[in-house]
Design an enzyme around this catalytic site. Structure first.
Site, PDB file in Angstrom:
ATOM      1  N   SER A 116       5.533  -4.263   4.787  1.00 57.94           N
ATOM      2  CA  SER A 116       4.519  -3.250   5.070  1.00 57.94           C
ATOM      3  C   SER A 116       3.087  -3.746   4.901  1.00 57.94           C
ATOM      4  O   SER A 116       2.136  -3.020   5.126  1.00 57.94           O
ATOM      5  CB  SER A 116       4.744  -2.007   4.208  1.00 57.94           C
ATOM      6  N   LYS A 122       2.266   5.311  -2.013  1.00 58.34           N
ATOM      7  CA  LYS A 122       1.119   4.454  -1.684  1.00 58.34           C
ATOM      8  C   LYS A 122      -0.163   5.278  -1.584  1.00 58.34           C
ATOM      9  O   LYS A 122      -1.219   4.882  -2.079  1.00 58.34           O
ATOM     10  CB  LYS A 122       1.363   3.745  -0.349  1.00 58.34           C
TER      11      LYS A 122
END
Ligand code: ADP
Length: 759
Positions: free
Chosen positions: A662, A705
């Site tokens: 990611s 996140k």
């Protein structure tokens, strides 16, 4: 003057001077000794009684005193045995054991010169002995007149002690020291003590006799005798050798067990009963019985099934965590309809400090069940869970049985911590063992290797915990009800700090006066002094703050400024400031929750190569290659930009390992930032996987996140368009303060960040 005499070793046989005893000899050697004694030693032999437990004691361990005994008569019996009447004559000192022939021991012995005693002292001891004896004779109905007159008429202390010892009903082990003690004064003093003890026995017996009616059936008689023995022993502080055995039988009778188990345990107790005190197996059998008989076979705590009360108690101890709280209530509702349903096997997955352990503890206490925590992190040996077989040295039950014993109930809540950190290797597969333990169809008959008998685990409520779901062994996962607990955002942390952590700290300190601390200050503390997904560290920092404030006796009003005074060295600010080109704030989702960290890129003349450093997984390294190829193919960077250049990418915060693809978007943004000489905004960050063709692909952990980014002070976040639906999980309060840009192609980011900035 020493002389030689044949030795007859007679274990546990006590013979004293002046005493006559009858013995039967079976073995040929003893018979041979008698023959030789008759021919060559005037019918005398030396009786030596070895102490210790060995069948064949070594010469060094034999006593140094024996009793010369006269063989008064012998009679050959029809079964071949030889019956002797022996009369003890005197104790002698053994100077040396010698061998008379291959199989017969002899000894060189000396008469003992008795130590001269102070005449007065002797008289005192003698008088005391006689007085004590008279007291005994008065209390004891079994003393004959001949014994009484023999003692009354004799004034020789040496003779008296031996004569009295002979008729006193002492056990052989107690008599033995009298045989090997030549000093009659010492013997007399010991004898006084022993007679006194006997008198106590007699008196007590009389007392009990008087108290208990004599109309007793056979059963009552047995009970009465047992009780009598117990009472005598407890008064005298003596533990009979068979006391344990009796206690074990009593305990077994108290338990309700399967017939087979009961029979087996009865057999074990019988085995113990038959064992001699000296048997090396005795201790291990006893410790087995101590384990197995004292397991909570029939003890359950009465479960609180009142859903309302349980919920209110869970809410009192923990903020949020509604999924797990609701699951407990569901369980209770069903259980109220059908008491036999098995407990759910819940697995709480989430970063450290989000309350997995403590909510489980609260569940236990609100349900009125005991709680026990077993950690299986790093465990690679199944025997730790299910014990080792009794035949192994130092064998013990496994952690499950240990937990039950500690809880002393058969329906505790057992927390099995860190199931994602078990290790499968040559010693076994703990995950499959755990499966047998958890599975309600099998665990009714859970059999620990050490305990050997099935123990019903179906009433136990198991709760497992893990940091990362992907590391939970796949054999286990489909049997578990996984409930994910995610990181807390700063608002949640603020709430937890105010409503739960601070009150619990005040409670710990017994404080009546509370700190005055505004939300802004608390928020500042959360953002700058703790960097974590949970609130464990926050609690630690708050505890330090309270301790320091209380001990410095200064103002209880806390400002942002005074925080640094009290907590100077605890500051853990996330530095998101960017001042150079080639640096980007990136996001990662780790087992410890979401984190922000920096990706740095340096490019310099040298070998044409790519260096990647920092704590990374392999997938992340591949993302770098993919990103570079995309940039090159699409002419976002020119060949000259990388020709004969070394590109070095570094991922900061080496302490946390970053996995997964990611970071692709952040990586190429860092490279571009360096090459295009553009400083990226400190308050902007990215997450997304990049494909070779520049598509931005969906990634995991968006909620974690975004919370991490928000907690660090980020304002703009680029996320993959495909992750848009994940935003529903994020509180509106937070989303309102962020600019979330949903993108599907890297070119969109490129246009916004670089096109406008390139001169
Ligand atoms: P974990 O087992 O997930 O690592 P713990 O259960 O040990 O976390 O929690 C750490 C600390 O944080 C404990 O003091 C606990 O009381 C507190 N805590 C965590 N979550 C909450 C919550 N939701 N409400 C109140 N306190 C919490």
């Amino acid at each position: 003057m020493d002389y030689t005499i044949l030795v007859m070793l007679m274990k546990d046989l006590v013979i004293l001077p002046y005493q006559e005893i009858k013995i039967e000899l079976k073995d040929e050697i003893s018979k041979k000794i008698v023959k030789i004694a008759n021919k060559k030693f005037a019918n005398r032999i030396l009786i030596v009684s070895p102490s210790g437990n060995e069948l064949e004691p070594s010469i060094e361990d034999l006593p140094k005193i024996g009793v010369v005994s006269l063989i008064k008569s012998k009679l050959e019996l029809s079964n071949g045995n030889l019956r002797l009447t022996l009369k003890g004559e005197k104790r002698v000192k053994i100077c040396e054991y010698t061998s008379y022939s291959d199989d017969i021991i002899s000894a060189s012995v000396m008469d003992i010169n008795l130590p001269k005693l102070e005449e007065n002292g002797k008289e005192v001891v003698k008088k005391k002995l006689k007085d004590t004896l008279n007291e005994y004779i008065d209390a004891s109905p079994n003393i004959t007149n001949s014994i009484v007159s023999m003692i009354k008429d004799n004034e020789d202390l040496d003779f008296l002690t031996d004569a009295i010892t002979t008729f006193l009903p002492l056990k052989p082990q107690k008599k033995m020291p009298y045989m090997v003690e030549a000093n009659y004064e010492k013997r007399a003093i010991n004898l006084i003590k022993d007679i006194k003890l006997e008198i106590k026995y007699l008196k007590l017996e009389e007392k009990i006799e008087n108290r208990v009616e004599m109309r007793l059936s056979k059963e009552q008689e047995e009970y009465y005798l047992k009780e009598k023995l117990k009472e005598i022993e407890s008064v005298l502080g003596i533990k009979d050798e068979n006391e344990n055995v009796r206690v074990y039988y009593d305990r077994l009778n108290e338990l309700t067990l399967e017939k087979k188990t009961k029979e087996k345990l009865e057999g074990e107790i019988k085995k113990l009963e038959r064992m001699s005190t000296s048997s090396p197996e005795k201790a291990s059998l006893q410790s087995y019985l101590d384990w197995v008989l004292y397991l909570p076979w029939n003890i359950s705590s009465k479960e609180n099934l009142n859903a309302k009360k349980v919920m209110s108690s869970l809410n009192k101890s923990h903020y949020g965590l509604t999924k797990i709280k609701n699951r407990v209530i569901d369980y209770l509702n069903v259980k109220n309809l059908n008491n036999d349903i098995p407990s759910p096997i819940i697995c709480l997955v989430g970063p450290p400090g989000v309350g997995k352990t403590t909510i489980t503890k609260s569940i236990a206490s609100s349900l009125n069940r005991e709680f026990y925590k077993i950690s299986v992190g790093g465990l690679n040996d199944s025997t730790e869970l299910i014990g080792s077989r009794r035949t192994y040295l130092g064998a013990l039950p496994g952690k499950i049985i240990e937990a039950l014993k500690k809880c002393n109930t058969n329906n505790p809540v057992i927390l099995i911590d860190e199931v994602d950190k078990m290790v499968k290797d040559f010693k076994g597969d703990p995950a499959s063992t755990l499966l047998d333990i958890l599975d309600s169809t099998q665990n009714k008959y859970f059999t620990d290797y050490y305990i050997e008998e099935p123990f019903d685990l179906s009433k136990v409520m198991f709760v497992l915990t893990a940091n990362e779901i992907s590391n939970i062994p796949y054999t286990l996962i489909d049997r578990l009800e996984v409930i994910e607990l995610s990181s807390y955002n700063v608002y949640e942390k603020l709430d937890i700090a105010k409503k739960y952590l601070l009150p619990s700290i005040y409670n710990e300190f017994n404080l009546t006066k509370k700190l005055v601390i505004k939300d802004d200050t608390l928020m500042y503390l959360i953002n700058n002094y703790t960097r974590e997904s949970g609130v464990r560290n926050l609690k630690r920092v708050l505890r330090t703050l309270v301790t320091k404030v209380v001990s410095s006796k200064s103002s209880y009003t806390i400002t942002t400024k005074s925080l640094s005074k009290y907590l100077e060295d605890l500051k853990e600010e996330v530095n998101i400031n960017i001042t150079y080109p080639g640096v980007v704030n990136a996001l990662a989702y780790t087992p410890l929750g979401g984190i922000t960290f920096k990706v740095e890129c340096s490019i310099y003349e040298g070998k044409e190569e790519i260096i990647v450093t920092g704590s990374l997984g392999d997938v992340l390294k591949e993302s770098v290659m993919v990103g570079l190829s995309y940039l090159k193919e699409n002419n976002l960077i020119s060949k000259d930009d990388v020709k004969d250049k070394t590109i070095h990418l570094h991922f900061l915060d080496a302490s946390t390992k970053k996995e997964g693809p990611s970071c692709g978007v952040s990586i190429i943004t860092a490279i571009l930032s360096k090459i295009k000489n553009v400083i990226i905004d400190s308050k902007t960050t990215f997450t997304g996987e990049i494909s070779l063709k520049g598509d931005i692909l969906k990634v995991g952990g968006i909620k974690e996140k975004i919370i991490a980014a928000y907690n660090a002070g980020i304002k703009t976040i680029y996320i993959p368009l495909d992750n848009a639906s994940d935003l529903k999980e994020i509180p509106k309060k937070i989303l309102d303060k962020l600019e979330i840009k949903k993108v599907s192609k890297y070119s969109d980011i490129y246009k916004e960040i670089f096109k406008n900035n390139i001169a």
